[in-house]
Write a protein that holds these residues in place. Structure first.
Motif, PDB file in Angstrom:
ATOM      1  N   TYR A  19       0.858  -1.183   0.000  1.00  0.00           N
ATOM      2  CA  TYR A  19       0.000   0.000   0.000  1.00  0.00           C
ATOM      3  C   TYR A  19       0.893   1.230   0.000  1.00  0.00           C
ATOM      4  O   TYR A  19       1.734   1.397   0.892  1.00  0.00           O
ATOM      5  N   ILE A  20       0.716   2.081  -0.986  1.00  0.00           N
ATOM      6  CA  ILE A  20       1.553   3.274  -1.141  1.00  0.00           C
ATOM      7  C   ILE A  20       0.688   4.508  -0.883  1.00  0.00           C
ATOM      8  O   ILE A  20      -0.367   4.669  -1.496  1.00  0.00           O
ATOM      9  N   THR A  21       1.151   5.348   0.017  1.00  0.00           N
ATOM     10  CA  THR A  21       0.414   6.554   0.380  1.00  0.00           C
ATOM     11  C   THR A  21       1.297   7.770   0.114  1.00  0.00           C
ATOM     12  O   THR A  21       2.455   7.807   0.543  1.00  0.00           O
ATOM     13  N   LYS A  22       0.745   8.751  -0.591  1.00  0.00           N
ATOM     14  CA  LYS A  22       1.491   9.988  -0.835  1.00  0.00           C
ATOM     15  C   LYS A  22       1.233  10.938   0.323  1.00  0.00           C
ATOM     16  O   LYS A  22       0.095  11.248   0.664  1.00  0.00           O
ATOM     17  N   ASN A  23       2.309  11.404   0.927  1.00  0.00           N
ATOM     18  CA  ASN A  23       2.207  12.320   2.063  1.00  0.00           C
ATOM     19  C   ASN A  23       2.053  13.753   1.565  1.00  0.00           C
ATOM     20  O   ASN A  23       2.294  14.057   0.394  1.00  0.00           O
ATOM     21  N   GLY A  27       4.965  15.450  -0.274  1.00  0.00           N
ATOM     22  CA  GLY A  27       5.401  14.888  -1.547  1.00  0.00           C
ATOM     23  C   GLY A  27       6.166  13.581  -1.435  1.00  0.00           C
ATOM     24  O   GLY A  27       6.525  12.993  -2.447  1.00  0.00           O
ATOM     25  N   THR A  28       6.428  13.139  -0.207  1.00  0.00           N
ATOM     26  CA  THR A  28       7.101  11.850  -0.036  1.00  0.00           C
ATOM     27  C   THR A  28       6.062  10.727  -0.011  1.00  0.00           C
ATOM     28  O   THR A  28       4.854  10.981   0.050  1.00  0.00           O
ATOM     29  N   TYR A  29       6.527   9.515  -0.054  1.00  0.00           N
ATOM     30  CA  TYR A  29       5.631   8.361  -0.072  1.00  0.00           C
ATOM     31  C   TYR A  29       5.898   7.461   1.125  1.00  0.00           C
ATOM     32  O   TYR A  29       7.037   7.322   1.575  1.00  0.00           O
TER      33      TYR A  29
END
Length: 91
Positions: free
Chosen positions: A42-46, A49-51
């Protein structure tokens, strides 16, 4: 040397779908795959701009690879055509 070759194939062919077939051909799939838990990423964009990456189990059921799975079953239709054929062990 064999372990180095296996590792090199694991790295070089990582995304080509050859790993499962290599494990079967080398007859080490039962040791490598049994009890292994597969995960989804599961990839979440903060906001900055980081992941963030988080691995979660897919279904909670560990993978089972039985010894009989090294050989596929012979279709019943083929056995009926040729009575000299015998079904592979376990099938």
């Amino acid at each position: 040397m064999r372990d180095k070759i296996r590792h090199e194939r694991f790295i070089e062919l990582a995304f080509e779908g050859k790993r499962y077939w290599d494990l079967r051909r080398w007859k080490i799939a039962a040791q490598v795959l049994n009890g292994k838990q597969f995960n989804a990423m599961y990839i979440t964009k903060n906001a900055n701009g980081t992941y963030t990456y988080k691995a979660k189990p897919v279904d909670g059921v560990p993978y089972v690879f039985q010894e009989k799975m090294y050989f596929m079953p012979i279709p019943q239709r083929e056995i009926e055509k040729n009575p000299n054929l015998e079904q592979n062990n376990g099938w």
